[in-house]
Design an enzyme around this catalytic site. Structure first.
Site, PDB file in Angstrom:
ATOM      1  N   VAL A   8      39.682   9.425   6.875  1.00  0.00           N
ATOM      2  CA  VAL A   8      39.003   8.225   6.396  1.00  0.00           C
ATOM      3  C   VAL A   8      40.028   7.111   6.372  1.00  0.00           C
ATOM      4  O   VAL A   8      41.229   7.350   6.333  1.00  0.00           O
ATOM      5  CB  VAL A   8      38.353   8.412   4.998  1.00  0.00           C
ATOM      6  CG1 VAL A   8      37.200   9.389   5.060  1.00  0.00           C
ATOM      7  CG2 VAL A   8      39.375   8.839   3.968  1.00  0.00           C
ATOM      8  N   SER A   9      39.533   5.866   6.392  1.00  0.00           N
ATOM      9  CA  SER A   9      40.468   4.751   6.523  1.00  0.00           C
ATOM     10  C   SER A   9      40.421   3.741   5.390  1.00  0.00           C
ATOM     11  O   SER A   9      41.096   2.730   5.447  1.00  0.00           O
ATOM     12  CB  SER A   9      40.249   4.044   7.860  1.00  0.00           C
ATOM     13  OG  SER A   9      38.898   3.707   8.014  1.00  0.00           O
ATOM     14  N   THR A  10      39.634   3.990   4.360  1.00  0.00           N
ATOM     15  CA  THR A  10      39.645   3.095   3.202  1.00  0.00           C
ATOM     16  C   THR A  10      39.559   3.902   1.921  1.00  0.00           C
ATOM     17  O   THR A  10      39.127   5.056   1.928  1.00  0.00           O
ATOM     18  CB  THR A  10      38.474   2.080   3.225  1.00  0.00           C
ATOM     19  OG1 THR A  10      37.251   2.809   3.136  1.00  0.00           O
ATOM     20  CG2 THR A  10      38.496   1.221   4.470  1.00  0.00           C
ATOM     21  N   ILE A  35      44.061   7.161   5.638  1.00  0.00           N
ATOM     22  CA  ILE A  35      44.888   6.062   6.135  1.00  0.00           C
ATOM     23  C   ILE A  35      44.356   4.765   5.543  1.00  0.00           C
ATOM     24  O   ILE A  35      43.195   4.420   5.727  1.00  0.00           O
ATOM     25  CB  ILE A  35      44.837   5.979   7.671  1.00  0.00           C
ATOM     26  CG1 ILE A  35      45.171   7.321   8.296  1.00  0.00           C
ATOM     27  CG2 ILE A  35      45.735   4.875   8.188  1.00  0.00           C
ATOM     28  CD1 ILE A  35      46.552   7.818   8.010  1.00  0.00           C
TER      29      ILE A  35
END
Length: 191
Positions: A8-10, A35
């Site tokens: 996941v990025s948030t 990330i």
């Protein structure tokens, strides 16, 4: 062996959906990354790659979870192929361990590259058309032409420091230096 990878990025995204899907797909191990922002290092991916053996298959929920860009995804797939490791994407139903799956993957990659080139061409055409109409891109100037001339005059008089001029004008040192460089270039171009 089926080995899962989730990313996941948030902060507000959760890995639960991906974990559940990867577990249901039969993954014996799952590596994860969270990330935030433009962080480039993915420790989970590095640990995953370090644990792979020929014949393994990396299972992902969607292709965009493995690669952060098409170029990055293609590089990773090529690297994994060199390790004799396949990729299986659950959402796109792609499995590179079969010749048909490799074909579909490369077709998707080619279509995505084609779309990216079209977007780039449209963007360039739009910018060119805007320039022809007199529209300049970039950030608007912080100072009006009158205030900019005043800042340059204060600098030429040498009665104030750079910091004092910046405080009076409400600009940063780098902005003032940019104005000074531009004025110097304009002066030498006119001479």
């Amino acid at each position: 062996m089926l080995i899962g990878y989730a990313r996941v990025s948030t902060d507000d995204q959760h890995l639960d959906l991906q974990r559940d899907a990867l577990s249901q797909a039969g993954c014996e191990r799952i590596f994860e990354d969270k990330i935030i922002g433009a962080q480039a290092e993915r420790e989970g991916l590095a640990r995953l790659i370090g644990s792979l053996r020929p014949g393994d298959t990396v299972v992902i929920w969607r292709l965009d979870r493995l690669g952060r860009s098409l170029k990055n995804l293609l590089q990773l797939v090529e690297r994994l192929d060199g390790l004799q490791v396949g990729i299986r994407s659950l959402q796109e139903n792609i499995d590179t361990t079969s010749s048909g799956g490799r074909l579909v993957f490369h077709l998707f990659g080619a279509l995505a590259e084609f779309e990216r080139n079209l977007v780039r061409e449209r963007t360039q055409a739009g910018l060119s058309a805007a320039r022809k109409r007199g529209r300049q891109g970039g950030r608007p100037a912080l100072l009006s032409p009158t205030k900019k001339a005043l800042a340059l005059k204060l600098h030429q008089e040498r009665n104030h420091t750079i910091e004092e001029i910046c405080n009076m004008m409400g600009i940063s040192k780098s902005t003032l230096y940019n104005y000074l460089n531009k004025a110097g270039q304009d002066a030498t171009g006119m001479a």
